[in-house]
Design a protein around this motif. Structure first.
Motif, PDB file in Angstrom:
ATOM      1  N   ILE A  12       0.827  -1.199   0.000  1.00  0.00           N
ATOM      2  CA  ILE A  12       0.000   0.000   0.000  1.00  0.00           C
ATOM      3  C   ILE A  12       0.866   1.255   0.000  1.00  0.00           C
ATOM      4  O   ILE A  12       0.564   2.226  -0.672  1.00  0.00           O
ATOM      5  N   GLN A  13       1.967   1.257   0.734  1.00  0.00           N
ATOM      6  CA  GLN A  13       2.760   2.470   0.928  1.00  0.00           C
ATOM      7  C   GLN A  13       3.837   2.690  -0.116  1.00  0.00           C
ATOM      8  O   GLN A  13       4.139   3.826  -0.450  1.00  0.00           O
ATOM      9  N   LEU A  14       4.458   1.652  -0.621  1.00  0.00           N
ATOM     10  CA  LEU A  14       5.600   1.814  -1.510  1.00  0.00           C
ATOM     11  C   LEU A  14       5.177   2.135  -2.938  1.00  0.00           C
ATOM     12  O   LEU A  14       4.169   1.655  -3.418  1.00  0.00           O
ATOM     13  N   ARG A  15       5.956   2.958  -3.581  1.00  0.00           N
ATOM     14  CA  ARG A  15       5.749   3.331  -4.978  1.00  0.00           C
ATOM     15  C   ARG A  15       6.930   2.825  -5.797  1.00  0.00           C
ATOM     16  O   ARG A  15       8.031   2.698  -5.280  1.00  0.00           O
ATOM     17  N   PRO A  16       6.732   2.568  -7.090  1.00  0.00           N
ATOM     18  CA  PRO A  16       7.857   2.125  -7.898  1.00  0.00           C
ATOM     19  C   PRO A  16       8.862   3.268  -8.076  1.00  0.00           C
ATOM     20  O   PRO A  16       8.484   4.438  -8.075  1.00  0.00           O
ATOM     21  N   PRO A  17      10.135   2.954  -8.235  1.00  0.00           N
ATOM     22  CA  PRO A  17      11.130   3.995  -8.448  1.00  0.00           C
ATOM     23  C   PRO A  17      10.867   4.731  -9.764  1.00  0.00           C
ATOM     24  O   PRO A  17      10.258   4.180 -10.686  1.00  0.00           O
ATOM     25  N   GLN A  18      11.340   5.967  -9.820  1.00  0.00           N
ATOM     26  CA  GLN A  18      11.136   6.781 -11.009  1.00  0.00           C
ATOM     27  C   GLN A  18      11.626   6.079 -12.266  1.00  0.00           C
ATOM     28  O   GLN A  18      10.961   6.110 -13.296  1.00  0.00           O
ATOM     29  N   SER A  20      11.795   2.987 -13.026  1.00  0.00           N
ATOM     30  CA  SER A  20      10.886   1.924 -13.471  1.00  0.00           C
ATOM     31  C   SER A  20       9.720   2.501 -14.266  1.00  0.00           C
ATOM     32  O   SER A  20       9.310   1.942 -15.286  1.00  0.00           O
ATOM     33  N   VAL A  21       9.192   3.620 -13.807  1.00  0.00           N
ATOM     34  CA  VAL A  21       8.077   4.261 -14.499  1.00  0.00           C
ATOM     35  C   VAL A  21       8.538   4.792 -15.854  1.00  0.00           C
ATOM     36  O   VAL A  21       7.861   4.626 -16.871  1.00  0.00           O
ATOM     37  N   VAL A  22       9.720   5.410 -15.878  1.00  0.00           N
ATOM     38  CA  VAL A  22      10.246   5.959 -17.124  1.00  0.00           C
ATOM     39  C   VAL A  22      10.513   4.845 -18.140  1.00  0.00           C
ATOM     40  O   VAL A  22      10.167   4.970 -19.319  1.00  0.00           O
ATOM     41  N   LYS A  23      11.097   3.735 -17.697  1.00  0.00           N
ATOM     42  CA  LYS A  23      11.347   2.608 -18.604  1.00  0.00           C
ATOM     43  C   LYS A  23      10.037   2.041 -19.145  1.00  0.00           C
ATOM     44  O   LYS A  23       9.926   1.719 -20.331  1.00  0.00           O
ATOM     45  N   ALA A  24       9.047   1.902 -18.275  1.00  0.00           N
ATOM     46  CA  ALA A  24       7.741   1.393 -18.714  1.00  0.00           C
ATOM     47  C   ALA A  24       7.111   2.348 -19.724  1.00  0.00           C
ATOM     48  O   ALA A  24       6.503   1.912 -20.707  1.00  0.00           O
ATOM     49  N   PHE A  25       7.266   3.653 -19.499  1.00  0.00           N
ATOM     50  CA  PHE A  25       6.717   4.638 -20.430  1.00  0.00           C
ATOM     51  C   PHE A  25       7.407   4.553 -21.784  1.00  0.00           C
ATOM     52  O   PHE A  25       6.748   4.616 -22.820  1.00  0.00           O
ATOM     53  N   CYS A  26       8.723   4.415 -21.797  1.00  0.00           N
ATOM     54  CA  CYS A  26       9.466   4.296 -23.061  1.00  0.00           C
ATOM     55  C   CYS A  26       8.961   3.097 -23.861  1.00  0.00           C
ATOM     56  O   CYS A  26       8.745   3.193 -25.071  1.00  0.00           O
ATOM     57  N   GLY A  27       8.758   1.982 -23.173  1.00  0.00           N
ATOM     58  CA  GLY A  27       8.250   0.785 -23.839  1.00  0.00           C
ATOM     59  C   GLY A  27       6.838   0.962 -24.359  1.00  0.00           C
ATOM     60  O   GLY A  27       6.520   0.557 -25.482  1.00  0.00           O
ATOM     61  N   ALA A  28       5.975   1.585 -23.562  1.00  0.00           N
ATOM     62  CA  ALA A  28       4.585   1.788 -23.971  1.00  0.00           C
ATOM     63  C   ALA A  28       4.497   2.774 -25.132  1.00  0.00           C
ATOM     64  O   ALA A  28       3.712   2.574 -26.063  1.00  0.00           O
ATOM     65  N   ALA A  29       5.314   3.827 -25.103  1.00  0.00           N
ATOM     66  CA  ALA A  29       5.303   4.815 -26.186  1.00  0.00           C
ATOM     67  C   ALA A  29       5.781   4.179 -27.485  1.00  0.00           C
ATOM     68  O   ALA A  29       5.206   4.423 -28.554  1.00  0.00           O
ATOM     69  N   GLU A  30       6.813   3.350 -27.401  1.00  0.00           N
ATOM     70  CA  GLU A  30       7.309   2.675 -28.605  1.00  0.00           C
ATOM     71  C   GLU A  30       6.268   1.690 -29.136  1.00  0.00           C
ATOM     72  O   GLU A  30       6.044   1.598 -30.342  1.00  0.00           O
ATOM     73  N   GLN A  31       5.613   0.984 -28.237  1.00  0.00           N
ATOM     74  CA  GLN A  31       4.594   0.008 -28.634  1.00  0.00           C
ATOM     75  C   GLN A  31       3.413   0.685 -29.319  1.00  0.00           C
ATOM     76  O   GLN A  31       2.912   0.195 -30.326  1.00  0.00           O
ATOM     77  N   GLU A  32       2.969   1.812 -28.799  1.00  0.00           N
ATOM     78  CA  GLU A  32       1.767   2.476 -29.319  1.00  0.00           C
ATOM     79  C   GLU A  32       2.029   3.417 -30.487  1.00  0.00           C
ATOM     80  O   GLU A  32       1.152   3.615 -31.319  1.00  0.00           O
ATOM     81  N   THR A  33       3.220   4.033 -30.547  1.00  0.00           N
ATOM     82  CA  THR A  33       3.487   5.035 -31.585  1.00  0.00           C
ATOM     83  C   THR A  33       4.649   4.671 -32.500  1.00  0.00           C
ATOM     84  O   THR A  33       4.787   5.271 -33.562  1.00  0.00           O
ATOM     85  N   LEU A  78       1.960  -1.224 -14.692  1.00  0.00           N
ATOM     86  CA  LEU A  78       2.345  -0.783 -13.349  1.00  0.00           C
ATOM     87  C   LEU A  78       1.230  -0.920 -12.319  1.00  0.00           C
ATOM     88  O   LEU A  78       1.494  -0.854 -11.126  1.00  0.00           O
ATOM     89  N   GLY A  79       0.015  -1.064 -12.771  1.00  0.00           N
ATOM     90  CA  GLY A  79      -1.122  -1.112 -11.865  1.00  0.00           C
ATOM     91  C   GLY A  79      -1.790   0.246 -11.784  1.00  0.00           C
ATOM     92  O   GLY A  79      -1.167   1.285 -12.030  1.00  0.00           O
ATOM     93  N   GLU A  80      -3.042   0.243 -11.452  1.00  0.00           N
ATOM     94  CA  GLU A  80      -3.848   1.473 -11.393  1.00  0.00           C
ATOM     95  C   GLU A  80      -3.255   2.508 -10.441  1.00  0.00           C
ATOM     96  O   GLU A  80      -3.189   3.691 -10.746  1.00  0.00           O
ATOM     97  N   ARG A  81      -2.801   2.072  -9.289  1.00  0.00           N
ATOM     98  CA  ARG A  81      -2.320   2.987  -8.253  1.00  0.00           C
ATOM     99  C   ARG A  81      -0.971   3.611  -8.588  1.00  0.00           C
ATOM    100  O   ARG A  81      -0.703   4.749  -8.212  1.00  0.00           O
ATOM    101  N   ASP A  82      -0.123   2.908  -9.318  1.00  0.00           N
ATOM    102  CA  ASP A  82       1.235   3.366  -9.563  1.00  0.00           C
ATOM    103  C   ASP A  82       1.437   3.987 -10.943  1.00  0.00           C
ATOM    104  O   ASP A  82       2.507   4.540 -11.214  1.00  0.00           O
ATOM    105  N   ALA A  83       0.468   3.892 -11.811  1.00  0.00           N
ATOM    106  CA  ALA A  83       0.619   4.427 -13.172  1.00  0.00           C
ATOM    107  C   ALA A  83       0.538   5.950 -13.164  1.00  0.00           C
ATOM    108  O   ALA A  83      -0.154   6.545 -12.324  1.00  0.00           O
TER     109      ALA A  83
END
Length: 88
Positions: A12-18, A20-33, A78-83
Protein backbone atom coordinates in the motif's frame (compact mmCIF):
# COMPACT_ATOMS: atom_id res chain seq x y z
CA UNK A 1 -1.37 -16.35 8.82
CA UNK A 2 -0.14 -16.12 5.24
CA UNK A 3 3.26 -14.69 4.44
CA UNK A 4 1.76 -12.37 1.84
CA UNK A 5 -0.29 -10.65 4.55
CA UNK A 6 2.93 -9.60 6.26
CA UNK A 7 3.84 -7.46 3.25
CA UNK A 8 0.39 -5.93 2.73
CA UNK A 9 1.38 -2.72 4.53
CA UNK A 10 4.31 -2.22 2.15
CA UNK A 11 2.22 -2.93 -0.95
CA UNK A 12 0.00 0.00 0.00
CA UNK A 13 2.76 2.47 0.93
CA UNK A 14 5.60 1.81 -1.51
CA UNK A 15 5.75 3.33 -4.98
CA UNK A 16 7.86 2.13 -7.90
CA UNK A 17 11.13 3.99 -8.45
CA UNK A 18 11.14 6.78 -11.01
CA UNK A 19 13.35 4.83 -13.37
CA UNK A 20 10.89 1.92 -13.47
CA UNK A 21 8.08 4.26 -14.50
CA UNK A 22 10.25 5.96 -17.12
CA UNK A 23 11.35 2.61 -18.60
CA UNK A 24 7.74 1.39 -18.71
CA UNK A 25 6.72 4.64 -20.43
CA UNK A 26 9.47 4.30 -23.06
CA UNK A 27 8.25 0.78 -23.84
CA UNK A 28 4.59 1.79 -23.97
CA UNK A 29 5.30 4.81 -26.19
CA UNK A 30 7.31 2.67 -28.60
CA UNK A 31 4.59 0.01 -28.63
CA UNK A 32 1.77 2.48 -29.32
CA UNK A 33 3.49 5.04 -31.58
CA UNK A 34 6.69 3.44 -32.85
CA UNK A 35 8.72 6.34 -31.43
CA UNK A 36 11.86 5.31 -29.57
CA UNK A 37 12.56 7.50 -26.54
CA UNK A 38 15.50 7.56 -24.17
CA UNK A 39 15.40 8.19 -20.43
CA UNK A 40 16.93 11.61 -21.05
CA UNK A 41 13.79 12.68 -22.95
CA UNK A 42 11.49 12.08 -19.98
CA UNK A 43 11.08 13.50 -16.49
CA UNK A 44 8.71 11.98 -13.95
CA UNK A 45 7.34 13.62 -10.82
CA UNK A 46 6.23 10.82 -8.46
CA UNK A 47 4.22 13.16 -6.23
CA UNK A 48 1.98 14.50 -8.99
CA UNK A 49 2.41 11.33 -11.11
CA UNK A 50 2.95 13.41 -14.25
CA UNK A 51 5.40 12.57 -17.05
CA UNK A 52 7.09 15.50 -18.82
CA UNK A 53 8.51 15.10 -22.31
CA UNK A 54 11.59 17.03 -23.38
CA UNK A 55 11.67 15.71 -26.94
CA UNK A 56 11.20 17.42 -30.30
CA UNK A 57 7.84 18.85 -31.32
CA UNK A 58 6.63 16.25 -33.86
CA UNK A 59 7.50 13.33 -31.56
CA UNK A 60 5.85 15.03 -28.59
CA UNK A 61 2.70 15.72 -30.64
CA UNK A 62 2.43 12.07 -31.71
CA UNK A 63 2.85 10.88 -28.12
CA UNK A 64 0.27 13.36 -26.82
CA UNK A 65 -2.20 12.18 -29.48
CA UNK A 66 -1.73 8.60 -28.25
CA UNK A 67 -1.77 9.62 -24.57
CA UNK A 68 -4.90 7.66 -23.61
CA UNK A 69 -3.61 4.45 -25.18
CA UNK A 70 -0.16 4.85 -23.60
CA UNK A 71 -1.63 5.51 -20.16
CA UNK A 72 -3.88 2.44 -20.52
CA UNK A 73 -0.81 0.28 -21.24
CA UNK A 74 0.97 1.78 -18.22
CA UNK A 75 -2.03 0.99 -15.99
CA UNK A 76 -1.83 -2.64 -17.08
CA UNK A 77 1.94 -2.73 -16.60
CA UNK A 78 2.34 -0.78 -13.35
CA UNK A 79 -1.12 -1.11 -11.87
CA UNK A 80 -3.85 1.47 -11.39
CA UNK A 81 -2.32 2.99 -8.25
CA UNK A 82 1.23 3.37 -9.56
CA UNK A 83 0.62 4.43 -13.17
CA UNK A 84 1.16 8.06 -14.18
CA UNK A 85 -1.94 10.26 -14.42
CA UNK A 86 -0.86 12.39 -17.35
CA UNK A 87 1.71 13.37 -19.95
CA UNK A 88 2.76 16.94 -20.67
Amino acid sequence: MHISSLFEKYKIQLRPPQESVVKAFCGAAEQETGIILTKQNIRYNPHSRILSLTTRGPEKSEILLAQKRILAVLKKTLGERDAPKGIV
